[in-house]
Design a protein around this motif. Structure first.
Motif, short mmCIF file in Angstrom:
data_model
loop_
_atom_site.label_atom_id
_atom_site.label_comp_id
_atom_site.label_asym_id
_atom_site.label_seq_id
_atom_site.Cartn_x
_atom_site.Cartn_y
_atom_site.Cartn_z
N ILE A 132 81.35 -41.13 90.23
CA ILE A 132 81.37 -40.16 91.32
C ILE A 132 79.97 -39.76 91.76
O ILE A 132 79.66 -39.69 92.95
N GLU A 133 79.09 -39.49 90.78
CA GLU A 133 77.76 -38.96 91.08
C GLU A 133 76.65 -40.00 91.11
O GLU A 133 75.60 -39.79 91.71
N PHE A 139 71.14 -45.23 90.54
CA PHE A 139 71.98 -45.53 91.69
C PHE A 139 72.70 -44.27 92.15
O PHE A 139 72.96 -43.36 91.36
N VAL A 140 72.99 -44.23 93.44
CA VAL A 140 73.72 -43.11 94.03
C VAL A 140 74.82 -43.68 94.92
O VAL A 140 74.69 -44.77 95.47
N PRO A 141 75.94 -42.94 95.05
CA PRO A 141 77.04 -43.45 95.89
C PRO A 141 76.63 -43.52 97.36
O PRO A 141 75.86 -42.69 97.85
N THR A 155 70.91 -48.66 95.19
CA THR A 155 70.05 -48.73 94.00
C THR A 155 68.57 -48.50 94.33
O THR A 155 67.71 -48.78 93.50
N SER A 156 68.28 -47.96 95.50
CA SER A 156 66.87 -47.72 95.83
C SER A 156 66.19 -46.76 94.85
O SER A 156 64.97 -46.90 94.62
N GLY A 215 79.60 -53.17 92.98
CA GLY A 215 78.96 -51.88 92.79
C GLY A 215 77.59 -51.81 93.42
O GLY A 215 77.27 -50.87 94.16
N PHE A 216 76.76 -52.82 93.14
CA PHE A 216 75.38 -52.80 93.60
C PHE A 216 75.15 -53.85 94.68
O PHE A 216 75.77 -54.93 94.66
N PRO A 217 74.24 -53.57 95.60
CA PRO A 217 73.99 -54.51 96.69
C PRO A 217 73.12 -55.68 96.27
O PRO A 217 72.34 -55.59 95.32
#
Length: 395
Positions: A132-133, A139-141, A155-156, A215-217
């Motif tokens: 959620i967070e 990483f952030v949503p 993931t910046s 999940g991650f780009p």
């Protein structure tokens, strides 16, 4: 003349690796640390490195996939006396949630014990919070209404964390330490290794190795896009063992997923067992194959020594000599052992308390391994490839 040709097949010897922890008569030229992917379980690898540093066994080659690649960046990008400290800063950073206060799980001391049902519930809560967070500095949503998004998270923040904790000039000094991390080209599907002996590595190369979809780009590097190397192979062990030129090597292989396990009894355990099998990457299969291969190379070398001098300029002899080798390999295998209250979410349960437990487990396992000094001896020519594992069940 014959000896020179066979030696050239193995390539010229490099100087021996120096460490007070190794037998004085050893001939290892490479001491490699090989780090499997496994998300939050990667703190186990940091504990292993701390134990190696205590014995001044600093690797001259570190290779990683996914979270193993991120640990590799912190190790290679700092001086030996600062690596354990920087690893601790990295894991303390990414084990915090970026929004709400710490959960009760993280406020408990490591020595405190909780009833298994409560501990299992708290572990699940920590994993839910990660979903959620996100995780601080990692990483952030993404906004749920964002258009064109090809991943759930951004993931910046990880790029900033790596650039703060890693000296990339030091990391790219391949004379100090070789660094290899694996990723997958999204368009071609081909597995690639980014290696500091061939190119300058940046934060993006390590982020690409850990960019597990959805999940991650994917991470763009020089016009190509890359995903997590664990999609194809979750350990770079074979890359290290088959590298040319061939050298006597001591390898610490640190796995986060255990290929062996019990038959699951419910759906949650099925999901956990599935991950263990999928991401364990059959390390033992690789070591068994390499053991057979090296025994063959040694046998071939011995057979070539019987070839008359007059026949040694033939193309067949030269091709055979290229495959012959008397190099010796020693693999110390460390495998994270699951805790009873861990679930299928163990790779994204980044709680600080759990991180400390993983770290302590890695430190305990490497200290146990290094308490067997005979394990660090050079293999004999009769057994050119040996493995050791403190958790291996003896017959």
């Amino acid at each position: 003349m014959a000896s020179d040709k066979l030696n050239s097949a193995c390539h010229a010897d490099a100087g021996p690796y120096r460490s007070p922890a190794l037998p004085p008569d050893h001939r290892y030229q490479v001491v490699a640390l090989v780090l499997q992917g496994g998300g939050a379980l990667g703190a186990y690898q940091a504990g292993v490195y701390q134990g190696l540093a205590e014995k001044r066994l600093h690797p001259n080659w570190v290779a990683g996939i996914s979270i193993g690649a991120l640990n590799a960046a912190v190790i290679a990008g700092n001086p030996p006396d600062k690596r354990a400290e920087r690893l601790e800063q990295f894991w303390q950073t990414i084990s915090r949630q970026p929004l709400l206060p710490p959960s009760p799980h993280n406020l408990l001391d490591d020595a405190e014990t909780l009833p298994p049902p409560l501990l299992g519930w708290l572990n699940g809560l920590e994993a839910w919070r990660a979903l959620i967070e996100g995780q601080n500095g990692f990483f952030v949503p993404r906004h749920p209404l964002a258009s064109g998004a090809a991943s759930f998270y951004d993931t910046s923040p990880l790029k900033s964390t790596l650039e703060r904790l890693v000296d990339f000039d030091r990391l790219n000094d391949s004379g100090e330490m070789r660094v290899s991390v694996g990723a997958v080209n999204v368009k071609s599907g081909n597995f690639v290794y980014f290696d500091n002996t061939r190119r300058r590595l940046r934060a993006e190369h390590f982020m690409a190795s850990g960019a597990l979809p959805p999940g991650f780009p994917a991470v763009e590097i020089d016009g190509e896009h890359y995903w997590d190397g664990g999609m194809v192979s979750n350990t770079p062990l074979q890359q290290v063992l088959t590298a040319r030129p061939r050298k006597h090597a001591l390898v610490f292989q640190v796995d986060l997923w255990n290929a062996g396990g019990a038959l699951p009894e419910d759906l949650s355990r099925v999901a956990l067992r599935q991950k263990d099998i999928q991401f364990s990457s059959r390390t033992r299969m690789i070591t068994d194959y390499m053991r057979e291969t090296q025994q063959f190379r040694l046998l071939l070398r011995e057979a070539l020594a019987l070839v008359p001098e007059a026949a040694r300029d033939s193309p067949a002899y030269r091709r055979a000599a290229e495959q012959a080798c008397d190099r010796l390999f020693n693999v110390v295998h460390l495998i994270y052992q699951d805790k009873p209250c861990e679930g299928h979410y163990k790779d994204y349960q980044f709680g600080a308390r759990t991180m400390r437990e993983h770290w302590a487990a890695g430190l305990a396992d490497i200290r146990d391994s290094l308490s067997h000094p005979e394990w660090l001896r050079m293999p004999s020519p009769d057994h050119p490839f040996v493995t050791h594992d403190v958790h291996r069940r003896q017959p």
